[in-house]
Motif scaffolding. Sequence first.
Motif, PDB file in Angstrom:
ATOM      1  N   UNK A 165       7.488   9.393   4.317  1.00 15.54           N
ATOM      2  CA  UNK A 165       8.565  10.359   4.187  1.00 15.54           C
ATOM      3  C   UNK A 165       9.854   9.671   4.632  1.00 15.54           C
ATOM      4  N   UNK A 166      10.941  10.012   4.006  1.00 17.98           N
ATOM      5  CA  UNK A 166      12.243   9.457   4.390  1.00 17.98           C
ATOM      6  C   UNK A 166      12.540   9.816   5.843  1.00 17.98           C
ATOM      7  N   UNK A 167      13.065   8.849   6.600  1.00 16.42           N
ATOM      8  CA  UNK A 167      13.409   9.090   8.006  1.00 16.42           C
ATOM      9  C   UNK A 167      14.537  10.122   8.053  1.00 16.42           C
ATOM     10  N   UNK A 168      14.292  11.198   8.801  1.00 16.72           N
ATOM     11  CA  UNK A 168      15.243  12.310   8.886  1.00 16.72           C
ATOM     12  C   UNK A 168      15.936  12.372  10.247  1.00 16.72           C
ATOM     13  N   UNK A 169      15.568  11.470  11.142  1.00 14.18           N
ATOM     14  CA  UNK A 169      16.121  11.493  12.493  1.00 14.18           C
ATOM     15  C   UNK A 169      16.992  10.264  12.721  1.00 14.18           C
ATOM     16  N   UNK A 170      17.735  10.291  13.814  1.00 14.48           N
ATOM     17  CA  UNK A 170      18.521   9.117  14.191  1.00 14.48           C
ATOM     18  C   UNK A 170      18.675   9.106  15.707  1.00 14.48           C
ATOM     19  N   UNK A 171      19.287   8.034  16.196  1.00 17.23           N
ATOM     20  CA  UNK A 171      19.558   7.949  17.634  1.00 17.23           C
ATOM     21  C   UNK A 171      21.058   7.973  17.909  1.00 17.23           C
ATOM     22  N   UNK A 172      21.849   8.369  16.930  1.00 18.86           N
ATOM     23  CA  UNK A 172      23.312   8.396  17.088  1.00 18.86           C
ATOM     24  C   UNK A 172      23.779   9.487  18.044  1.00 18.86           C
ATOM     25  N   UNK A 173      23.061  10.604  18.090  1.00 20.53           N
ATOM     26  CA  UNK A 173      23.454  11.730  18.945  1.00 20.53           C
ATOM     27  C   UNK A 173      22.483  11.947  20.099  1.00 20.53           C
ATOM     28  N   UNK A 174      21.662  10.954  20.390  1.00 22.32           N
ATOM     29  CA  UNK A 174      20.686  11.068  21.464  1.00 22.32           C
ATOM     30  C   UNK A 174      19.280  10.834  20.953  1.00 22.32           C
ATOM     31  N   UNK A 175      18.338  10.885  21.882  1.00 18.18           N
ATOM     32  CA  UNK A 175      16.919  10.702  21.563  1.00 18.18           C
ATOM     33  C   UNK A 175      16.101  11.682  22.407  1.00 18.18           C
ATOM     34  N   UNK A 176      14.831  11.762  22.073  1.00 19.54           N
ATOM     35  CA  UNK A 176      13.879  12.546  22.857  1.00 19.54           C
ATOM     36  C   UNK A 176      12.876  11.559  23.459  1.00 19.54           C
ATOM     37  N   UNK A 177      12.784  11.536  24.786  1.00 16.95           N
ATOM     38  CA  UNK A 177      11.814  10.693  25.480  1.00 16.95           C
ATOM     39  C   UNK A 177      10.550  11.495  25.719  1.00 16.95           C
ATOM     40  N   UNK A 201       4.787  11.366  13.238  1.00 14.90           N
ATOM     41  CA  UNK A 201       6.132  10.832  12.973  1.00 14.90           C
ATOM     42  C   UNK A 201       6.247  10.389  11.519  1.00 14.90           C
ATOM     43  N   UNK A 202       5.222   9.722  11.019  1.00 17.04           N
ATOM     44  CA  UNK A 202       5.181   9.254   9.627  1.00 17.04           C
ATOM     45  C   UNK A 202       5.312  10.439   8.680  1.00 17.04           C
ATOM     46  N   UNK A 203       4.546  11.496   8.956  1.00 16.13           N
ATOM     47  CA  UNK A 203       4.529  12.689   8.100  1.00 16.13           C
ATOM     48  C   UNK A 203       5.851  13.462   8.153  1.00 16.13           C
ATOM     49  N   UNK A 204       6.470  13.532   9.340  1.00 14.40           N
ATOM     50  CA  UNK A 204       7.661  14.353   9.534  1.00 14.40           C
ATOM     51  C   UNK A 204       8.983  13.592   9.351  1.00 14.40           C
ATOM     52  N   UNK A 205       8.916  12.275   9.170  1.00 12.53           N
ATOM     53  CA  UNK A 205      10.137  11.497   9.009  1.00 12.53           C
ATOM     54  C   UNK A 205      10.881  11.278  10.317  1.00 12.53           C
ATOM     55  N   UNK A 206      10.131  11.170  11.411  1.00 13.67           N
ATOM     56  CA  UNK A 206      10.720  10.938  12.737  1.00 13.67           C
ATOM     57  C   UNK A 206      10.510   9.470  13.097  1.00 13.67           C
TER      58      UNK A 206
END
Length: 189
Positions: free
Chosen positions: A8-20, A121-126
């Motif tokens: 799935x196309x990556x839908x997330x980024x780290x430009x506005x933060x991340x989740x640890x 993550x692979x399935x959800x684009x994360x």
Amino acid sequence: VQFTPDQVEIKTSNLNGVVGVDMNADNFAVADIDEKGKILETKIFRFDLKNKSAGQREDLIFHAMNKVVDFASSRGKDLVYEDLNFTQKKKELYKSDNKSYNAMLSSFAYSKMTEQLHARCFKMGVKAHKINPAYTSLTGRVCHSKRYGLSVHEAAAYTIARKFYKIKEMVKSFITLNHQGKTFMFTIP
């Protein structure tokens, strides 16, 4: 027949933060931060692997990890986790007299957890990132737990997220901790 689904196309980024995420034997703690390292939200997803069959443990991990990845996906943020290796510690199980620690370590299905993390993550684009786990729990406990009123696991998740941005934590060279009624003093390298 082997089937590999299309990524799935990556839908997330780290430009506005991340989740640890801090993965433990009975919970996944997550911390959502902005790109400057400011804590926005924390959450704990609990599960109980004690006295469960292998299939039941895998199912509990599956559902809890899906919640973790969905948490990151709903915020449009990449997920950050520790690159842990328990091979040596599991070899030492036979040498230890601490039965509760041995039971926790033997039931700690870290490989199943990371396997499900990657699959979801692979399935959800994360997008998922690994970080060095050195001192995350200690740093979280010492620098963030009391200050923000976080559990040690939430504080570790917060530290994991901040480590992604290479944010330096200021720790005194000597630390005194109280744990289960005992006082410990550590020298920080």
